[in-house]
Enzyme design. Sequence first.
Site, PDB file in Angstrom:
ATOM      1  CB  SER A   8      16.554 -11.721  29.888  1.00  0.00           C
ATOM      2  OG  SER A   8      16.087 -10.472  30.522  1.00  0.00           O
ATOM      3  CG  HIS A  33      15.967  -8.881  26.296  1.00  0.00           C
ATOM      4  ND1 HIS A  33      14.716  -9.234  25.107  1.00  0.00           N
ATOM      5  CD2 HIS A  33      14.775  -9.017  27.486  1.00  0.00           C
ATOM      6  CE1 HIS A  33      12.865  -8.575  26.340  1.00  0.00           C
ATOM      7  NE2 HIS A  33      13.753  -8.399  26.920  1.00  0.00           N
ATOM      8  CG  ASP A  35      13.560  -7.390  30.423  1.00  0.00           C
ATOM      9  OD1 ASP A  35      12.265  -7.015  29.595  1.00  0.00           O
ATOM     10  OD2 ASP A  35      14.288  -8.074  30.890  1.00  0.00           O
ATOM     11  CG  MET A  37      10.819  -3.165  33.897  1.00  0.00           C
ATOM     12  SD  MET A  37      10.353  -4.627  35.326  1.00  0.00           S
ATOM     13  CE  MET A  37      11.061  -5.730  34.711  1.00  0.00           C
ATOM     14  CG  HIS A  66      10.891  -6.166  26.665  1.00  0.00           C
ATOM     15  ND1 HIS A  66      10.200  -7.013  27.443  1.00  0.00           N
ATOM     16  CD2 HIS A  66       9.557  -5.439  26.913  1.00  0.00           C
ATOM     17  CE1 HIS A  66       9.492  -7.445  27.712  1.00  0.00           C
ATOM     18  NE2 HIS A  66       8.633  -6.060  26.791  1.00  0.00           N
ATOM     19  CG  MET A  68       7.769  -4.258  30.021  1.00  0.00           C
ATOM     20  SD  MET A  68       8.562  -5.985  30.739  1.00  0.00           S
ATOM     21  CE  MET A  68      10.565  -5.672  30.728  1.00  0.00           C
ATOM     22  CG  MET A 137       5.011 -10.151  27.808  1.00  0.00           C
ATOM     23  SD  MET A 137       7.183  -9.809  27.974  1.00  0.00           S
ATOM     24  CE  MET A 137       7.488 -10.810  29.574  1.00  0.00           C
ATOM     25  CG  ASP A 175      10.983 -11.404  27.732  1.00  0.00           C
ATOM     26  OD1 ASP A 175      11.205 -11.955  28.804  1.00  0.00           O
ATOM     27  OD2 ASP A 175      10.452 -10.415  28.392  1.00  0.00           O
TER      28      ASP A 175
HETATM   29  C1  DX5 Z   1      10.778  -9.942  32.853  1.00  0.00           C
HETATM   30  C2  DX5 Z   1      11.193  -9.646  31.964  1.00  0.00           C
HETATM   31  C3  DX5 Z   1      12.610 -10.378  30.591  1.00  0.00           C
HETATM   32  C4  DX5 Z   1      12.300 -11.558  31.919  1.00  0.00           C
HETATM   33  C5  DX5 Z   1      13.176 -12.425  31.585  1.00  0.00           C
HETATM   34  O1  DX5 Z   1       9.097  -8.729  32.283  1.00  0.00           O
HETATM   35  O2  DX5 Z   1      10.940  -8.781  30.460  1.00  0.00           O
HETATM   36  O3  DX5 Z   1      12.621 -10.578  30.332  1.00  0.00           O
HETATM   37  O4  DX5 Z   1      14.048 -10.726  32.535  1.00  0.00           O
HETATM   38  O5  DX5 Z   1      13.793 -13.259  32.955  1.00  0.00           O
HETATM   39  P1  DX5 Z   1      13.917 -15.059  32.736  1.00  0.00           P
HETATM   40  O6  DX5 Z   1      14.722 -15.452  32.135  1.00  0.00           O
HETATM   41  O7  DX5 Z   1      14.388 -15.255  34.028  1.00  0.00           O
HETATM   42  O8  DX5 Z   1      11.896 -15.225  33.306  1.00  0.00           O
HETATM   43 ZN    ZN Z   2      11.897  -8.987  28.692  1.00  0.00          ZN
END
Ligand code: DX5
Ligand code: ZN
Length: 215
Positions: A8, A33, A35, A37, A66, A68, A137, A175
Amino acid sequence: MENIVSASVLGCDLARLGDEADRAARAGAKWLHFDVMDGMFVNNISLGVPLLSSVRKCTQMYVDTHLMICDPIRYIDAFADAGSDNITFHVEAADDPAAVIDKIHSRVSSAGISVKPGTPVSEIEPYISSVELVLVMTVEPGFGGQGFIEETVSKIKQCRELIDRSGKNVRLEVDGGINAETARLCRQAGADTFVSGTYLFNADDMAVAVKTIID
Ligand code: DX5
Ligand code: ZN
């Protein structure tokens, strides 16, 4: 199915993203990965299209996006154009999940559907045989570095059963809060794809960290 680590990006040194992706790839992480948001679906704003385009130019890794974000269908084209290999969206964020899956399939070969910790698996059950990946999640989405929520393990098991019953090759990804111990719980529950940010990028030896997650 082969166990895979999806590194990630949120957990790395973003000012050195190209080097960090190389480091993850050399350590044995197969996927990156990414993310996304929007400050609406979750209370944070993270990474967007221009950064993904830059990442795409500097790594051969499989890019696991991913989303969100609210109403994700609006941004499938942009994240496909930017170089995603898989695009995962949240069932809670979409009015018509089947339409989002179709849209993703019109652009990339892998579509993922995700549930937050509080969302029952029944919400994604109708779509499991239409996707290539299910993401459970294991923390509330929005931030890296949170603690794994143990109650999610039963949902991983439920998804495993539904995937097995479907007879399809669907990856089961987890995740949030993934480290050696929590990955073992997830593996025992049937997960095969492990997102890791904090644990992986802060490990003294990243290759060892990857092994502890997948073996
Ligand atoms: C959280 C993200 C994750 C995050 C995971 O909303 O979707 O992908 O980066 O990070 P760790 O491994 O630090 O929990
Ligand atoms: Zn994620």
